[in-house]
Write an enzyme that holds these catalytic residues in place. Structure first.
Site, mmCIF file in Angstrom:
data_model
loop_
_atom_site.group_PDB
_atom_site.id
_atom_site.type_symbol
_atom_site.label_atom_id
_atom_site.label_comp_id
_atom_site.label_asym_id
_atom_site.label_seq_id
_atom_site.Cartn_x
_atom_site.Cartn_y
_atom_site.Cartn_z
ATOM 1 N N ASP A 6 10.267 -21.727 -22.606
ATOM 2 C CA ASP A 6 9.506 -22.016 -21.396
ATOM 3 C C ASP A 6 10.132 -21.154 -20.300
ATOM 4 O OD1 ASP A 6 8.526 -22.998 -19.024
ATOM 5 O OD2 ASP A 6 9.322 -25.034 -19.256
ATOM 6 N N LYS A 68 8.705 -14.756 -11.330
ATOM 7 C CA LYS A 68 7.578 -15.001 -12.238
ATOM 8 C C LYS A 68 6.246 -14.840 -11.492
ATOM 9 C CE LYS A 68 5.678 -18.683 -15.114
ATOM 10 N NZ LYS A 68 5.995 -19.915 -15.826
ATOM 11 N N GLU A 145 1.045 -22.792 -21.074
ATOM 12 C CA GLU A 145 1.921 -23.931 -20.761
ATOM 13 C C GLU A 145 1.236 -25.287 -20.948
ATOM 14 O OE1 GLU A 145 3.380 -22.944 -16.865
ATOM 15 O OE2 GLU A 145 4.545 -21.275 -17.655
ATOM 16 N N ASP A 168 0.280 -30.538 -13.827
ATOM 17 C CA ASP A 168 1.596 -29.889 -13.761
ATOM 18 C C ASP A 168 1.965 -29.613 -12.302
ATOM 19 O OD1 ASP A 168 3.803 -28.275 -13.880
ATOM 20 O OD2 ASP A 168 2.992 -26.875 -15.352
#
Ligand code: AMP
Length: 562
Positions: A6, A68, A145, A168
């Protein structure tokens, strides 16, 4: 060995599949979460994770984080005199996770499944693969994800078909995905989100309330004090998991300041944030053509879903109690590890097919008649966002001017009706026979395959001329040789030695605290650091171990009184 990773915005985790189950892999400091932070010190040594973060608190210009968010772009991060691209920084994080996995498992780990946000476009996915290669990992699969999280929660482990909403809420981003598991196929249906909403907003809200209660103007605080207030607010926020009426305290201008921050008051203040949480949920349901009560299961991911306010909000909205059996911080890594099990065809695991959706609308620019004149710059969608891939769609366009000899097709990605606000992925031009406007028809076909490769084909109907282009990786202006040279250079970047990690981290923490305090505390820290440095130079393991515990205790004590 194949590992699941992850690769998160704030933290990254690795896990593997052994003995019939997924298993998290501890890092060199014994924890599971490695902060996605890279620093380069004055000697050019690369620091990763916790150590990099601690170093960056005192040397912010030598630290990079949140890279990211820039994956797949040309952005470069400057760390001292080094410039690194987002995929290179991610590559360094992956390399550190790979080393930790090899140490823990006692065997080489050369293959990985890496998770990415479902909304990641083609460029971002390719950059993630490249990061893996830079770390010496062959990326066997990129998994979404939310899909990984749903798998970790057991969606798809029985025969039951179900629709599940993955919620999320991380530190700085909020993603909603709707997945459907139907006859062994796990399909991501829709994706929505808010890239500027997360746990940090709830922290900032608490910090503001605390200052307001104590009649302190936020502008009057220097950056260090502001950070201290935020840190206290973060601790207060996390304490709502076990208390309804915490006391938040912080030293401001050398004086302790305290306030009780009842949960009921906080919840009231959170209402505008929760309203923002509601919007992407509604959009994803609308896109999927579903109603709230057609969702069978809610999967919570991300640290901020630990907040009771958020959980209550979700339960109330869906009339479903979210399943709390899985740790929201590790769900994605665990799901990626289960995927490793599927890939290895472990007998404990049911196979399932995962499908993806195309996260953004793909289209082209056209001219349209607005009733008065022909207006350029309009967007013509060809593949709508959230269409399940692989997919192929065609639209026909016509020449816009008399005597036109070429048609130029812009390949665009985005949602704006104004073509120039969308991202230009590529261009293609075809010759047409001159004639009055509208006389020449051109068929544009977009094909988006399972590897997220977009092919654009343009066909002139009158002549049968066909041109095709495959939209290539937008990240690399680098040639093959340049990329190879860069890889070798990165491979030899000096890295902080594993064995020294804990000591280095403790020294950095001591140096940071030294800067934060004054007077007697400074003397205590200075003396303790000197003692520890002396022990390190003597290289006696037992003494170093003992010294480390003593120094940690002293620093804990001082930090507690800050
Ligand atoms: P992530 O990006 O998933 O690691 O999530 C980080 C966010 O989760 C940060 O904003 C944290 O403050 C928040 N968080 C972590 N633990 C808790 C908790 N127990 N209660 C509330 N928020 C939390």
């Amino acid at each position: 060995m194949l590992i699941g990773i992850d690769l998160g915005t704030t933290n990254s985790l690795a896990a593997c599949f052994r003995n019939g189950k997924p298993e998290l892999i501890p890092n060199r400091l014994g924890g599971y979460m490695t902060p996605s932070v890279v620093s380069v010190d004055e000697e050019g040594t690369v620091l990763i994770g916790e150590t990099a973060r601690e170093y960056g608190l005192v040397n912010p210009l030598r630290m990079a984080r949140f890279f990211k968010r820039d994956m797949g772009t040309e952005k470069e991060f400057t760390l001292g005199d080094r410039k690194l691209r987002p995929e290179e920084l991610s590559g360094l994080i992956l390399r550190s996770l790979k080393e930790d996995a090899e140490q823990y498992l006692g065997e080489p780990c050369n293959e990985a499944i890496i998770s990415v946000p479902a909304y990641f476009n083609d460029f971002q996915r390719k950059a993630t693969k490249k990061a893996g290669e830079l770390a010496g990992l062959q990326v066997l699969r990129i998994i979404n994800e939310p899909t990984a999280a749903a798998i970790a929660y057991g969606v798809g482990s029985s025969d039951k078909d179900e629709r599940c909403l993955v919620f999320d809420l991380g530190g700085g981003t909020f993603d909603v995905s709707i997945l459907e598991f139907y006859k062994s196929i796990m399909e991501v249906h829709t994706i929505a989100g808010d890239n500027f909403l997360g746990g940090e907003d709830f922290t900032a809200l608490l910090a503001d309330r605390f200052l307001e209660k104590n009649a302190i103007a936020p502008e009057s605080l220097d950056i260090r004090t502001r950070n201290r207030v935020l840190k206290a607010a973060e601790a207060c926020k996390c304490s709502y998991s076990h208390t309804d009426s915490p006391v938040m305290s912080c030293i401001i201008d050398g004086e302790p300041v305290e306030s009780r921050m009842p949960l009921s008051e906080f919840e009231k203040a959170c209402e505008p944030l929760l309203e923002r949480v509601r919007k992407p949920i509604e959009r994803s349901l609308r896109d999927a053509g579903l109603k709230l009560d057609e969702i069978d299961r809610i999967v919570l991911v991300g640290g901020a879903t630990r907040l009771p306010t958020v959980r209550r909000f979700v339960s109330k909205l869906f009339h479903i109690i979210p399943n709390l059996a899985v740790d929201p911080d590790t769900a994605v890594a665990m799901g990626a590890a289960i995927q490793c099990g599927m890939k290895l065809r472990d007998k404990e695991i049911r196979e399932m097919v995962l499908t993806d959706v195309c996260p953004f609308t793909l289209g082209t620019e056209v001219t349209m008649d607005n009733g008065l004149f022909e207006e350029d710059g309009h967007y013509l969608p060809i593949i709508d966002r959230n269409t399940v891939i692989p997919v192929s769609r065609t639209q026909t366009v016509y020449t816009a001017r008399d005597g036109q000899t070429r048609v130029n097709v812009k390949i665009l990605q985005g949602e704006s009706r104004n073509a120039k606000n969308n991202l230009l992925l590529g261009e293609l031009s075809v010759p047409v026979l001159p004639g009055p406007k509208g006389s020449q028809a051109v068929e544009i076909t977009y094909t988006y395959d399972i590897n997220s490769l977009l092919e654009c084909q343009v066909k002139v109907l009158s002549t049968g001329v066909v041109r095709t282009v495959i939209v290539q990786d937008g990240t690399g202006r680098l040639t093959e040789e340049e990329a190879k040279a860069r890889f070798e250079e990165l491979a030899y970047l000096k890295q902080n030695p594993r064995d020294d990690e804990e000591n280095r981290l403790l020294l950095l923490r001591g140096e940071r605290l030294y800067e934060e305090v004054i007077g007697g505390d400074r003397e205590v820290i200075n003396r303790a650091l000197m003692d520890f440095e002396r022990l390190l130079s003597q290289q006696d393991r037992t003494q170093i171990e003992r010294g480390r515990k003593t120094l940690a205790k002293i620093l804990d004590q001082i930090e507690m009184n800050l």
